[in-house]
Write a protein that holds these residues in place. Structure first.
Motif, PDB file in Angstrom:
ATOM      1  N   PRO A  60       5.310   7.618 -33.088  1.00 54.66           N
ATOM      2  CA  PRO A  60       4.772   6.579 -33.944  1.00 54.66           C
ATOM      3  C   PRO A  60       5.732   5.037 -33.772  1.00 54.66           C
ATOM      4  O   PRO A  60       6.789   5.223 -33.516  1.00 54.66           O
ATOM      5  CB  PRO A  60       4.568   7.007 -35.521  1.00 54.66           C
ATOM      6  CG  PRO A  60       5.616   8.167 -35.150  1.00 54.66           C
ATOM      7  CD  PRO A  60       5.762   8.523 -33.791  1.00 54.66           C
ATOM      8  N   LEU A  61       5.334   4.123 -34.342  1.00 54.63           N
ATOM      9  CA  LEU A  61       6.413   3.107 -34.633  1.00 54.63           C
ATOM     10  C   LEU A  61       7.110   3.403 -35.658  1.00 54.63           C
ATOM     11  O   LEU A  61       6.703   4.033 -36.744  1.00 54.63           O
ATOM     12  CB  LEU A  61       5.353   1.814 -35.080  1.00 54.63           C
ATOM     13  CG  LEU A  61       6.270   0.333 -34.942  1.00 54.63           C
ATOM     14  CD1 LEU A  61       6.418   0.066 -33.426  1.00 54.63           C
ATOM     15  CD2 LEU A  61       5.009  -0.576 -35.462  1.00 54.63           C
ATOM     16  N   ASP A  62       8.543   3.153 -35.531  1.00 49.72           N
ATOM     17  CA  ASP A  62       9.447   3.486 -36.584  1.00 49.72           C
ATOM     18  C   ASP A  62      10.359   2.309 -36.889  1.00 49.72           C
ATOM     19  O   ASP A  62      10.552   1.439 -35.991  1.00 49.72           O
ATOM     20  CB  ASP A  62      10.126   4.843 -36.221  1.00 49.72           C
ATOM     21  CG  ASP A  62      10.850   5.214 -35.012  1.00 49.72           C
ATOM     22  OD1 ASP A  62      11.535   4.028 -34.665  1.00 49.72           O
ATOM     23  OD2 ASP A  62      10.882   6.007 -34.552  1.00 49.72           O
ATOM     24  N   SER A  63      11.503   2.462 -37.720  1.00 50.41           N
ATOM     25  CA  SER A  63      12.326   1.546 -37.962  1.00 50.41           C
ATOM     26  C   SER A  63      13.223   1.052 -36.919  1.00 50.41           C
ATOM     27  O   SER A  63      13.556  -0.034 -36.813  1.00 50.41           O
ATOM     28  CB  SER A  63      12.939   1.596 -39.279  1.00 50.41           C
ATOM     29  OG  SER A  63      13.727   2.825 -39.192  1.00 50.41           O
ATOM     30  N   GLY A 123       7.338  -0.042 -29.986  1.00 48.29           N
ATOM     31  CA  GLY A 123       7.103   1.255 -29.998  1.00 48.29           C
ATOM     32  C   GLY A 123       8.163   1.851 -28.814  1.00 48.29           C
ATOM     33  O   GLY A 123       9.028   1.163 -28.634  1.00 48.29           O
ATOM     34  N   ARG A 124       7.796   3.104 -28.436  1.00 46.05           N
ATOM     35  CA  ARG A 124       8.791   3.599 -27.539  1.00 46.05           C
ATOM     36  C   ARG A 124       7.959   3.727 -26.137  1.00 46.05           C
ATOM     37  O   ARG A 124       8.652   3.564 -25.220  1.00 46.05           O
ATOM     38  CB  ARG A 124       9.093   5.014 -28.028  1.00 46.05           C
ATOM     39  CG  ARG A 124       9.549   6.081 -26.935  1.00 46.05           C
ATOM     40  CD  ARG A 124      11.116   5.888 -26.568  1.00 46.05           C
ATOM     41  NE  ARG A 124      11.895   6.992 -25.999  1.00 46.05           N
ATOM     42  CZ  ARG A 124      11.864   7.175 -24.863  1.00 46.05           C
ATOM     43  NH1 ARG A 124      11.598   6.256 -23.751  1.00 46.05           N
ATOM     44  NH2 ARG A 124      12.578   8.397 -24.484  1.00 46.05           N
ATOM     45  N   VAL A 177       3.750   0.532 -27.118  1.00 43.48           N
ATOM     46  CA  VAL A 177       3.050   0.706 -28.265  1.00 43.48           C
ATOM     47  C   VAL A 177       3.435   2.027 -28.865  1.00 43.48           C
ATOM     48  O   VAL A 177       3.698   3.006 -28.388  1.00 43.48           O
ATOM     49  CB  VAL A 177       1.588   0.868 -27.902  1.00 43.48           C
ATOM     50  CG1 VAL A 177       1.013  -0.689 -27.597  1.00 43.48           C
ATOM     51  CG2 VAL A 177       1.215   1.681 -26.768  1.00 43.48           C
ATOM     52  N   PRO A 178       2.896   2.307 -30.226  1.00 42.12           N
ATOM     53  CA  PRO A 178       2.804   3.508 -30.893  1.00 42.12           C
ATOM     54  C   PRO A 178       1.849   4.188 -30.152  1.00 42.12           C
ATOM     55  O   PRO A 178       0.734   3.893 -29.923  1.00 42.12           O
ATOM     56  CB  PRO A 178       2.649   3.034 -32.338  1.00 42.12           C
ATOM     57  CG  PRO A 178       2.666   1.789 -32.493  1.00 42.12           C
ATOM     58  CD  PRO A 178       2.539   0.936 -31.064  1.00 42.12           C
ATOM     59  N   VAL A 179       2.216   5.746 -30.321  1.00 45.59           N
ATOM     60  CA  VAL A 179       1.062   6.420 -29.418  1.00 45.59           C
ATOM     61  C   VAL A 179       0.865   7.692 -30.329  1.00 45.59           C
ATOM     62  O   VAL A 179       1.820   8.585 -30.742  1.00 45.59           O
ATOM     63  CB  VAL A 179       1.559   6.840 -28.173  1.00 45.59           C
ATOM     64  CG1 VAL A 179       0.610   7.918 -27.414  1.00 45.59           C
ATOM     65  CG2 VAL A 179       1.712   5.657 -27.176  1.00 45.59           C
TER      66      VAL A 179
END
Ligand code: FDP
Length: 315
Positions: free
Chosen positions: A244-247, A254-255, A295-297
């Motif tokens: 997920p998107l994180d700080s 995203g990663r 993007v967050p996945v």
């Protein structure tokens, strides 16, 4: 047994598309052979090192990229190649009808430990250029280099799995992969918990609480840390994968990469009845603005993905 050529002939009338898929499969078979002998050839190290024979070493992801590039260059149906290993999109053939976006060797930080890695690819129509939504994909797939070498493919229909035989043939071993809607397995890097948003914290806490929490059932955690291996498990028996998107990753979006990781994996998981989201929208609906965009996945078993979406809706 059905082989890849027979499957392609049944799945599409587009001979050029079929030839590009076959080229990616051939590249995958060649990469599999390189990976099998890499420790003997002293090829598991980093680029810029020399091996015991004093030869300059190339990292396996550069070697894999060169193999994909060579197979696609030989195919005039390929117009543009986007690769994780190349800063810019590469112009291939002027008569090309498709764009290929690829991560030639995903999970390469696992190479030293002999864990499953893979080659991921997405195929787009040339008309829209490389920055098209995942819904525009003509086909997507990955090759998983594990105990068996698997090729997972989807054109527009179902997601199918092939296995590389000793004579080099790709044989159909799962005609229609099916991700069960319900599952009790989640995959996330829990070492990142302090960076997580409310929704991710809520979903994971609920899962860890098992039958004593709101989910009302016990969960198990699996995280290989090699996306192809984690997604292959989910395609074969269900579960959910979250990056997920994180700080920490928020400034980058995203990663994982949209064009050659998130989109092809979402295409394959959805073709097997699963679901995918960034948390806020379907992955395949994300409008790309950059070829290496992140993007967050979140993808996998539909009921689990819906539970995460419900957390995002209230967060
Ligand atoms: P890698 O960097 O080894 O190529 O694509 C990136 C990726 O691997 C995925 O395969 C994997 O799911 C993820 O990174 C693992 O990331 P963390 O090390 O942050 O857990």
């Amino acid at each position: 047994m059905t082989d890849l050529a027979q499957w392609l002939a049944a799945e599409t009338d587009d001979e050029k598309l079929a030839s590009v898929i076959a080229a990616m499969a051939a590249a995958g078979a060649e990469i599999a052979a390189v990976l099998r002998r890499a420790p003997i050839a002293g090829q598991t190290g980093l680029a810029g090192h020399t091996n015991v024979q004093g030869e300059a070493q190339k990292a396996l992801d550069i070697i894999s990229n060169d193999i994909v590039l060579n197979h696609l260059r030989a195919n005039p149906a390929v117009s543009i190649l986007v690769s994780e290993e190349l800063d810019e999109a590469v112009e291939m053939s002027r008569e090309g009808t498709v764009i290929v976006a690829t991560d030639p060797l995903d999970g390469s930080s696992n190479l030293d430990v002999n864990v499953t890695v893979g080659t991921i690819f997405s195929i787009l129509p040339v008309a829209g250029g490389p920055l098209q939504k995942g819904t525009a994909q003509l086909a997507a797939g990955y090759v998983a280099y594990g105990p068996a070498t698997s090729l997972v493919l989807r054109i527009k229909g179902v997601t199918s799995v092939f296995t590389l035989a000793a004579d080099g043939a790709w044989l159909l071993t799962v005609a229609a992969a099916s991700v069960p809607a319900a599952s009790g397995e989640f995959a996330i890097n829990t070492a990142r918990e302090r960076f997580w948003d409310e929704a991710t914290r809520g979903y994971v806490a609920e899962s860890v609480a098992g039958e004593t929490g709101a989910a009302g059932k016990r969960y198990n955690m699996r995280w290989v840390g090699s996306m192809v291996a984690d997604i292959h498990r989910i395609l074969m028996r269900g579960g959910i994968f979250l990056y997920p998107l994180d700080s920490e990753t928020i400034s980058k979006g995203g990663r994982l990469r949209l064009l050659y990781e998130a989109n092809p994996m979402a295409w394959l998981v959805e073709g097997a009845g699963g679901r995918s989201t960034t948390g806020r929208q379907g992955i395949l609906e994300v409008e790309p603005v950059n070829i290496h965009q992140r993007v967050p996945v979140i993808l996998g078993s539909a009921d689990e993905v819906r539970r995460v979406e419900a957390w995002y809706a209230k967060a």
